[in-house]
Design a protein around this motif. Structure first.
Motif, mmCIF file in Angstrom:
data_model
loop_
_atom_site.group_PDB
_atom_site.id
_atom_site.type_symbol
_atom_site.label_atom_id
_atom_site.label_comp_id
_atom_site.label_asym_id
_atom_site.label_seq_id
_atom_site.Cartn_x
_atom_site.Cartn_y
_atom_site.Cartn_z
ATOM 1 N N GLY A 201 0.828 -1.196 0.000
ATOM 2 C CA GLY A 201 0.000 0.000 0.000
ATOM 3 C C GLY A 201 0.860 1.244 0.000
ATOM 4 O O GLY A 201 2.094 1.185 0.007
ATOM 5 N N LEU A 202 0.202 2.389 -0.003
ATOM 6 C CA LEU A 202 0.888 3.682 0.031
ATOM 7 C C LEU A 202 0.692 4.308 1.399
ATOM 8 O O LEU A 202 -0.441 4.605 1.804
ATOM 9 N N GLY A 203 1.779 4.524 2.126
ATOM 10 C CA GLY A 203 1.727 5.275 3.374
ATOM 11 C C GLY A 203 1.757 6.766 3.075
ATOM 12 O O GLY A 203 2.425 7.203 2.125
ATOM 13 N N THR A 204 1.048 7.564 3.875
ATOM 14 C CA THR A 204 0.939 9.000 3.562
ATOM 15 C C THR A 204 1.306 9.910 4.732
ATOM 16 O O THR A 204 1.025 11.097 4.699
ATOM 17 N N TYR A 205 1.939 9.368 5.760
ATOM 18 C CA TYR A 205 2.326 10.193 6.914
ATOM 19 C C TYR A 205 3.266 11.313 6.459
ATOM 20 O O TYR A 205 4.180 11.089 5.669
ATOM 21 N N ARG A 206 3.022 12.509 6.965
ATOM 22 C CA ARG A 206 3.812 13.705 6.656
ATOM 23 C C ARG A 206 3.676 14.163 5.208
ATOM 24 O O ARG A 206 4.488 14.934 4.713
ATOM 25 N N MET A 207 2.656 13.707 4.513
ATOM 26 C CA MET A 207 2.321 14.259 3.203
ATOM 27 C C MET A 207 0.998 14.999 3.350
ATOM 28 O O MET A 207 0.037 14.427 3.861
ATOM 29 N N GLN A 208 0.972 16.246 2.917
ATOM 30 C CA GLN A 208 -0.251 17.034 3.066
ATOM 31 C C GLN A 208 -0.516 17.864 1.816
ATOM 32 O O GLN A 208 0.335 17.991 0.933
ATOM 33 N N GLY A 209 -1.731 18.387 1.741
ATOM 34 C CA GLY A 209 -2.094 19.330 0.687
ATOM 35 C C GLY A 209 -1.877 18.813 -0.719
ATOM 36 O O GLY A 209 -2.115 17.643 -1.023
ATOM 37 N N TYR B 67 -2.836 12.679 10.459
ATOM 38 C CA TYR B 67 -1.981 13.106 9.355
ATOM 39 C C TYR B 67 -2.454 14.409 8.711
ATOM 40 O O TYR B 67 -1.701 15.016 7.942
ATOM 41 N N ALA B 68 -3.690 14.790 8.982
ATOM 42 C CA ALA B 68 -4.262 16.025 8.419
ATOM 43 C C ALA B 68 -4.162 16.049 6.888
ATOM 44 O O ALA B 68 -3.880 17.075 6.272
#
Length: 272
Positions: free
Chosen positions: A15-23, A47-48
């Protein structure tokens, strides 16, 4: 893409982790991953970035039935009413009618575990969370969850990579048919510079991170969610699936020190 079957859901093993990726960066990364063939997206309220992910999913044109989306409730929101508020907010931001997997992100010393799972089970019964699970649960917490509360958890998502031993937790999960979802599977980028992994990679015309990822995915019952914001990194992670490690490679990786834990915030439980 191989899938793990757990609690009536089908979990893509990569899968794709998205921690610290925003906007916009997060939205572009998710759009890129979906275009490349990823079908497992991992996020969390903390993670917002759920709004950006929701926008990317909506723009992708990928049928909802083909997607697996995981999100998580933060440890400060584990009272029943707070869980519901957090869940409703996550669904709205993701623009989804349901999530495939809803996890307790971190345990909290003040949580009433039975009440937490009673609330999560209601969300499951309502069809808004297809399955429920946990993250960062120790062996002791898993035993309470599985044996005393008898919660039907679909996974335990924990830090796991070639530099950290998780054999005790993994053995417990394996014995009960519960998948381990590995976050930080590339040891927060450190796998790329490990000499042992680099050497194995050269032997197979592959990168060290691909070796580290395939070592995980070769293990029974393990899925992995590496963070990758660039398309070339996402593609490289997908290509790792075609790598064939041999017994010599696995022996060399087994010989690496396994005491490197990189995620242990102040509110973390006492690790087993």
């Amino acid at each position: 893409m191989e899938h793990l079957q757990t609690q009536r859901i089908s979990l893509p093993r990569l899968g794709l982790g998205t921690y610290r990726m925003q906007g916009d960066v997060c939205r572009a990364a998710v759009e890129s991953a979906l275009a490349l063939g990823y079908r497992h997206i991992d996020t969390a309220e903390m993670y917002a970035n759920e709004e950006a992910i929701g926008a990317a999913i909506a723009a992708s044109g990928v049928p909802r039935r083909d997607l697996h989306v995981t999100t998580k409730v933060w440890h400060e929101n584990l009272a029943p009413d707070a869980i519901r508020r957090a869940f409703d907010a996550s669904l709205k931001k993701l623009r989804l009618d349901f999530v495939d997997l809803y996890l307790v992100h971190w345990p909290s010393p003040s949580m009433n575990l039975a009440a937490v799972f009673e609330t999560l089970m209601k969300l499951k019964q309502e069809g808004r969370a297809r399955a429920i699970g946990v993250a960062n649960f120790t062996l002791a917490l898993l035993k309470t969850t599985v044996e005393e509360i008898r919660a039907p958890i679909a996974c335990n998502q924990i830090e796991y990579h070639a530099m950290l031993d998780q054999s005790k937790v993994k053995a417990y999960l394996d014995a009960r048919g519960i998948p381990l979802v590995a976050y930080c599977p590339l040891a927060q980028g450190r796998a790329a510079s490990d000499e042992t992994l680099i050497k194995i990679g050269r032997k197979h015309n592959a990168g060290a991170t691909q070796v580290a990822l395939k070592w995980l995915l070769d293990q029974h019952g393990v899925a992995a969610i590496p963070k990758a914001s660039r398309a070339e990194s996402q593609r490289a992670n997908l290509e790792a699936l075609t790598l064939s490690l041999d017994d010599e490679d696995r022996k060399a990786i087994a010989g690496l020190p396994k005491d490197k834990r990189f995620v242990s915030p102040g509110f973390a439980p006492a690790w087993d």
